[in-house]
Motif scaffolding. Structure first.
Motif, PDB file in Angstrom:
ATOM      1  N   MET A   1     -28.867 -13.225 -22.833  1.00 59.24           N
ATOM      2  CA  MET A   1     -28.904 -12.111 -23.755  1.00 59.24           C
ATOM      3  C   MET A   1     -27.756 -11.181 -23.385  1.00 59.24           C
ATOM      4  N   LEU A   2     -26.914 -10.819 -24.303  1.00 61.05           N
ATOM      5  CA  LEU A   2     -25.813  -9.903 -24.067  1.00 61.05           C
ATOM      6  C   LEU A   2     -26.182  -8.545 -24.638  1.00 61.05           C
ATOM      7  N   ILE A   3     -25.839  -7.498 -23.900  1.00 57.83           N
ATOM      8  CA  ILE A   3     -26.159  -6.156 -24.364  1.00 57.83           C
ATOM      9  C   ILE A   3     -24.969  -5.242 -24.142  1.00 57.83           C
ATOM     10  N   SER A   4     -25.022  -4.087 -24.729  1.00 58.67           N
ATOM     11  CA  SER A   4     -24.048  -3.038 -24.473  1.00 58.67           C
ATOM     12  C   SER A   4     -24.824  -1.864 -23.900  1.00 58.67           C
ATOM     13  N   VAL A   5     -24.306  -1.299 -22.848  1.00 56.54           N
ATOM     14  CA  VAL A   5     -25.017  -0.229 -22.149  1.00 56.54           C
ATOM     15  C   VAL A   5     -24.195   1.040 -22.212  1.00 56.54           C
ATOM     16  N   GLY A   6     -24.857   2.149 -22.451  1.00 57.55           N
ATOM     17  CA  GLY A   6     -24.181   3.440 -22.459  1.00 57.55           C
ATOM     18  C   GLY A   6     -24.524   4.247 -21.226  1.00 57.55           C
ATOM     19  N   GLU A  19     -18.816   0.466 -19.934  1.00 58.04           N
ATOM     20  CA  GLU A  19     -18.981  -0.257 -21.187  1.00 58.04           C
ATOM     21  C   GLU A  19     -18.266  -1.608 -21.161  1.00 58.04           C
ATOM     22  N   GLN A  20     -17.089  -1.682 -20.534  1.00 54.97           N
ATOM     23  CA  GLN A  20     -16.369  -2.949 -20.428  1.00 54.97           C
ATOM     24  C   GLN A  20     -17.175  -3.956 -19.619  1.00 54.97           C
ATOM     25  N   ILE A  24     -20.460  -7.929 -20.658  1.00 55.26           N
ATOM     26  CA  ILE A  24     -20.739  -9.288 -20.189  1.00 55.26           C
ATOM     27  C   ILE A  24     -22.076  -9.370 -19.456  1.00 55.26           C
ATOM     28  N   MET A  25     -22.834  -8.291 -19.480  1.00 52.97           N
ATOM     29  CA  MET A  25     -24.107  -8.266 -18.772  1.00 52.97           C
ATOM     30  C   MET A  25     -25.112  -9.205 -19.425  1.00 52.97           C
TER      31      MET A  25
END
Length: 122
Positions: A1-6, A19-20, A24-25
């Motif tokens: 599962m790929l996510i974007s974290v703030g 964020e970069q 790839i998390m």
């Protein structure tokens, strides 16, 4: 599962870098019972990176880096990051590792924050 974290802004992390790296998390559920030991007294290594004063005859990307290395104990990761950021030279960078001893006695270090400016990622 790929996510974007703030995340990161609340502890002073570079939001763009967070964020970069978060792009790839991967996240997956785990069974916490598979951990065989825990250590509530982490040992951190901090490398504070600096460059010499700029030289008009040398392009910035060709100027080398040096570091001062420190071991931090008696703190958590947030305190270690704060210490690293508070002790940076102007325009410096830091790398933060958590360390542990392997079965053979070798010291292992896992990078948990910052970036090594001497590393060339392929």
């Amino acid at each position: 599962m790929l996510i974007s974290v703030g995340a990161g802004a609340d502890i002073g992390l570079d939001r763009e870098l967070v964020e970069q790296e978060a792009a790839i998390m991967e996240i997956r559920p785990v069974d916490e019972r598979d951990v065989t030991s825990e250590d509530d007294q982490p040992v951190f290594r901090v490398y504070l990176w600096s460059q010499p004063f700029p030289n008009v005859h040398v392009p910035p990307e060709r100027v080398g880096w040096w570091n001062y290395s420190y071991e931090l104990t008696g703190c958590d990761v947030h305190q270690a990051i704060a210490w690293a950021q508070d002790n940076l030279a102007e325009a410096g960078q830091y790398t933060l590792y958590v360390c542990y001893r392997r079965d053979g006695g070798d010291l292992a270090a896992i990078r948990i924050a910052g970036k090594d400016p001497t590393r060339i990622d392929t």
